[in-house]
Design an enzyme around this catalytic site. Structure first.
Site, PDB file in Angstrom:
ATOM      1  N   HIS A   1       0.860  -1.178   0.000  1.00 17.26           N
ATOM      2  CA  HIS A   1       0.000   0.000   0.000  1.00 17.26           C
ATOM      3  C   HIS A   1       0.898   1.230   0.000  1.00 17.26           C
ATOM      4  O   HIS A   1       2.125   1.120   0.147  1.00 17.26           O
ATOM      5  CB  HIS A   1      -0.950   0.002   1.197  1.00 17.26           C
TER       6      HIS A   1
ATOM      7  N   ASP B   1       5.858   4.561   4.985  1.00 14.31           N
ATOM      8  CA  ASP B   1       6.876   3.631   5.478  1.00 14.31           C
ATOM      9  C   ASP B   1       7.012   2.364   4.621  1.00 14.31           C
ATOM     10  O   ASP B   1       7.829   1.493   4.927  1.00 14.31           O
ATOM     11  CB  ASP B   1       6.625   3.261   6.948  1.00 14.31           C
TER      12      ASP B   1
ATOM     13  N   HIS C   1      -6.968  -2.483   5.922  1.00 17.74           N
ATOM     14  CA  HIS C   1      -6.137  -1.455   6.542  1.00 17.74           C
ATOM     15  C   HIS C   1      -6.842  -0.117   6.368  1.00 17.74           C
ATOM     16  O   HIS C   1      -8.008  -0.064   5.961  1.00 17.74           O
ATOM     17  CB  HIS C   1      -4.752  -1.468   5.888  1.00 17.74           C
TER      18      HIS C   1
END
Length: 308
Positions: A62, A66, A140
């Protein structure tokens, strides 16, 4: 044929000394597959002396920072070596927008073809002769994908003594039998592969999932994996925090690994709140549920041998 996992970074949210952001490289003979590309991915590649120009595909879970902030360096680095093959980047919606904006804003010099493919869960996104790469939808705070590489089933073991007993001479006919062909003998009789070979053997399977709650169908997706790299970001006392942020605890990851019947579960994407010493807490909680769990570490090398 070698199949190896190289852990380039294990952290979530922010890099720490000795802990880069999440990135895992899978090497299968001459092909390199990169899963996520957190900040500092280049450092891991250099420290492990891996030939980054052989990376054929990058799979992004995704577009949170990070997991993608290492991409600019990788793309620019690949322009410093002779590269004739295109680089494929797979990911959920927004990955093309991110790559295009990055190239435009940084005015990158790119001397090779970059092919970005936005994909959805539940798809086979690479179909090669002897392996495929599939996706699964995770849950998520933005669209997120798990990936698996699964090899095709292999022929069974060839038994030379059985071939000789049936009158098949050593040479090309043996190779044909091992290739699945029926062969004809001078006396007019036929010998089939099933007469001289054992049952088919399973290929190897690698699975990578990070930044999710216990998503529906994830255990089935990872079913039977030889190595399942899965996030275990929090300890169980922070289960509410994990749920709010759409992450897994180490214990929840272990339950998925146990249900999936994987051979090894490697935890990854640790919260920066845990020091190296405190990671043992995550491991202990996971092993109470699934003993075949280990902590991934930056620069770790994991071999995936064939199951005989």
């Amino acid at each position: 044929m070698n199949l190896e996992v190289f852990v380039l970074g294990t952290g979530g949210m922010m890099p720490l000394p000795g802990r880069g952001l999440t990135s895992v490289l899978l090497r299968r003979e001459g092909e390199l597959f990169l899963f996520d590309c957190g900040e500092g991915t280049q450092i891991g590649l250099r420290r492990l002396n891996l030939r980054w120009k052989k990376i054929t595909s990058i799979f992004i879970s995704h577009t949170h920072a990070d997991h993608v902030t290492g991409l600019p360096g990788i793309l620019m680095l690949s322009s410093q070596v002779d590269r004739n093959e295109p680089l494929y980047i797979f990911g959920p919606p927004k990955v093309r927008e991110f790559v295009d904006a990055m190239r435009r804003t940084l005015d990158m010099y790119i001397n090779y073809e970059i092919i970005v493919k936005e994909v959805e869960g539940g798809a086979t996104i690479v179909q090669a002769e002897d392996y495929c790469i599939r996706t699964h939808t995770l849950v998520h705070t933005k669209p997120c994908l798990a990936y698996s590489l699964e090899e095709a089933r292999r022929p069974g073991v060839f038994f030379p003594e059985k071939a000789q007993e049936l009158g098949v001479p050593r040479g090309p006919l043996w190779s044909q039998l091992q290739g699945g062909e029926t062969v004809s003998l001078p006396d007019g009789s036929n010998v089939t592969p099933g007469q001289v070979m054992g049952s088919e053997r399973k290929g190897r399977k690698f699975c990578f999932a990070t930044d999710t709650v216990a998503a529906p169908g994830l255990a089935q997706f990872a079913c039977g994996a030889d190595v399942f790299i899965c996030e275990g970001m929090f300890s169980e006392d922070l289960a509410d925090t994990a749920a709010d942020k759409k992450h897994l605890t180490a214990a929840q990851a272990a339950r998925i690994g146990r249900e999936a019947g994987v051979k090894q579960l490697g935890l990854i994407h640790y919260s920066p709140r845990y020091s190296e010493r405190e990671l043992k807490k995550l491991l202990g909680e996971a092993r109470e549920i699934f003993p075949e769990t280990f902590l991934t570490r930056d620069l770790q090398h994991i071999e995936m041998p064939f199951e005989e």
